[in-house]
Design an enzyme around this catalytic site. Structure first.
Site, PDB file in Angstrom:
ATOM      1  CG  ASP A 278      -0.281   0.261   2.511  1.00  0.00           C
ATOM      2  OD1 ASP A 278       0.916  -0.049   2.628  1.00  0.00           O
ATOM      3  OD2 ASP A 278      -0.935   0.791   3.439  1.00  0.00           O
ATOM      4  CG  ASP A 282       1.226   0.024   6.850  1.00  0.00           C
ATOM      5  OD1 ASP A 282       0.671   0.133   5.737  1.00  0.00           O
ATOM      6  OD2 ASP A 282       0.855   0.671   7.857  1.00  0.00           O
ATOM      7  NE  ARG A 283      -3.989  -0.961   4.910  1.00  0.00           N
ATOM      8  CZ  ARG A 283      -5.291  -0.786   4.955  1.00  0.00           C
ATOM      9  NH1 ARG A 283      -6.047  -1.331   4.016  1.00  0.00           N
ATOM     10  NH2 ARG A 283      -5.832  -0.063   5.899  1.00  0.00           N
TER      11      ARG A 283
END
Ligand code: VG1
Ligand code: CO
Length: 544
Positions: A278, A282-283
């Site tokens: 993302d 962090d995604r």
């Protein structure tokens, strides 16, 4: 060079949400808006004189301007040193890593994560504490309180710093070190994973991998680590150059917004493994050839296979998942004989569990997975974890997932988002649900009988702090659940999130389409919450 003290007045809307303060860029650009919030952060902290602060962001529109302001304010407020990423770039996980590695007092991360960027889109500011994790509620509450009484802020009257070269600068009494954005983070990854084995997998010519950072911050990290360090063929990383507006897209790694990758992975002659990350890195979303891995399953599978990976060879202390995340990880924890903690949504609730070594792996259904190596979720780490498992097991992603389901059963899981709903309507829906809770237990709806119904509350097992009203949960006697909560990261209107889960132990029934498998529960959710009537929407905006 002098310290200016500038008079200001409070803005009433500086309350941080699930992950920092997120607003439209135009809101941040109002006179003193950013300055007020930064000074409020400093005003709510103690003991930072001469200490180190880490500053970086996901490169979105307004990142550079904001960083110059923050540097001048940090200098005027008495920090000793600031570490700032080259070109102002630090992914959220890299910032967490840099804070920990350099014993920094804290860090300021500029990002609105998966929200779109650009002059008309979103910006955000998040404060992280010395463990490298998001500030807990007592600190964000204090920041908000400070923002409501602010009368002045401090700024050093100097010219901008050149962030385009790795170098050291003086800003009054403060040192600014512009650091390479990837070095510390890359070194940490190398201590956790078997780079030799992953390199063999990626450079052997057999296995094909596609990584899509969606024109956001992970680009430079992925290119440095996969293509340069691990010898993956050039072109493995697509959309790898961070753009201020992320190319006009949503930098949100799911089946809707990561459409380029989805087309590749579900197209003809698809690669063996695909991943996206993302806005702030962090995604992660993980895909096999024509196969989607739900984030909840991903956490469960990483946990079940953790001892195959050098950094986790000693086993796990425990697992933690956010409440709306599926219960697939709980089954792995049970088999391993370790605890599985259920926390409210938001990574800040994992910090204490990680610090106290109660949990080693953590995850959220919203495409977030991470571990005790830092105090943020970590997209690239999850991708490396999967690559390490794939390199050891030499099976396809789909085979690994199906084998996992055969062993543990399958948790069918889906999230339905209703974005941009009028706030009043969304609040009414939640209030109505809350009022109906006490009458729910033992009620039957078709074949479903309500086992429990509550508004999730969490007592932190380490410091005893309590978080209430974290989401409406309705659990049925067969183990299925529906959960409702309002998003705390949006910047306009309200977003209603509906989370639906059911458990299927029988391998003969593991091939259903998720929306079909969950259809009864989905219509039940509408019946109970009156979603269509109250939101005025026929269907969700995004289904993941
Ligand atoms: C969402 C997700 C949550 C996540 C948060 C921050 O919050 O649901 O799981 O921790 O975003 O992620 P909400 O309140 O909108 O549901 V990120 O990648 O924006 O830092
Ligand atoms: Co993010």
């Amino acid at each position: 060079m002098s310290i200016q003290t500038i008079s200001t007045q409070p803005y009433t809307d500086q309350k941080p949400g699930t992950s920092g303060l997120r607003k439209k860029v135009r809101v941040f650009q109002q006179p003193n808006f950013l300055e007020n919030f930064i000074q409020s952060i400093f005003n709510s902290l103690e003991g930072y004189q001469n200490q180190t602060l880490v500053v970086g962001g996901d490169g979105r529109y307004y990142n550079r301007e904001a960083i110059q302001i923050i540097l001048k304010m940090a200098a005027a407020n008495g920090f000793g040193r600031v570490l700032v990423g080259l070109d102002g770039i630090l992914s959220t996980p890299a910032a967490s890593c840099v804070i920990r590695k350099n014993d920094a007092f804290g860090g300021i991360i500029l990002s609105a994560s998966h929200n779109p960027g650009g002059p008309e889109e979103d910006f955000g500011v998040k404060y992280n504490i010395s463990n490298g994790g998001p500030a807990p509620a007592n600190i964000t509450d204090a920041i908000f309180a400070a923002s409501q009484t602010i009368t002045e802020y401090k700024l050093l009257d100097v010219s901008d710093i050149d962030l385009s070269r790795v170098a050291s600068h003086s800003l009054g009494h403060m040192t600014v070190d512009v650091i390479d954005s990837v070095t510390d983070y890359g070194a940490l990854m190398e201590t956790l994973f078997d780079f030799g084995q992953i390199k063999q997998l990626l450079s052997g010519g057999q296995f094909r991998f596609c990584m899509d950072p969606l024109h956001a911050v992970t680009g430079p990290y992925a290119t440095a680590i996969f293509e340069r360090r691990l010898n993956a063929p050039a072109g493995t990383v697509v959309n790898g150059v961070p753009l201020e507006d992320f190319g006009g897209g949503h930098p949100d790694p799911n089946l809707v917004y990561a459409h380029d990758l989805v087309e590749i992975m579900f197209g003809e002659d698809a690669p063996d493994f695909g991943a996206a990350s993302d806005g702030d890195g962090d995604r992660n979303m993980v895909l096999g050839k024509n196969f989607f891995v739900t984030p909840s399953d991903s956490l469960a599978i990483l946990a079940a296979n953790a001892t195959l990976v050098p950094g986790y060879r000693g086993g796990l202390a425990g697992i933690a998942r956010s409440m709306p995340t599926s219960q697939a990880p709980d089954r792995v924890a049970e088999k391993l004989g370790i605890d599985c903690y259920e926390t409210p949504t938001g990574w800040k609730f994992f910090g204490n569990l990680l610090d106290a070594d109660k949990a080693t792996l953590c995850g959220e259904e919203s495409f977030g997975t991470g571990s005790n190596h830092i105090r943020e979720k970590d997209g690239l780490w999850a991708v490396l974890f999967w690559l390490n498992i794939l390199a050891v097991k030499q099976q396809s992603v789909e085979d690994i997932v199906r084998e996992h389901w055969r062993t543990y059963g399958r948790n069918y899981y889906s999230r339905h988002d209703y974005e941009g709903v009028e706030s009043d309507r969304a609040n009414t829906l939640i209030t109505n649900l809350r009022q109906g809770l006490s009458a729910m237990p033992s009620k039957t709806f078709g074949s479903y009988t309500v086992d429990y119904a509550d508004d999730f509350a969490y007592t932190d097992p380490v410091d005893g702090s309590v978080a209430e009203q974290q989401g409406i949960r309705i659990g049925f006697t067969d183990g299925s659940r529906i959960v409702f909560r309002l998003s705390g990261t949006g910047t306009s209107g309200a977003t209603l999130r509906l989370y639906v889960e059911s458990y299927e132990p029988d391998p003969a029934k593991h091939d259903q389409d998720t929306q079909v498998a969950l259809a009864d529960l989905i219509s039940l959710a509408d019946e109970i919450a009156q979603i269509k009537v109250l939101t005025g929407r026929d269907q969700p905006t995004v289904i993941t």
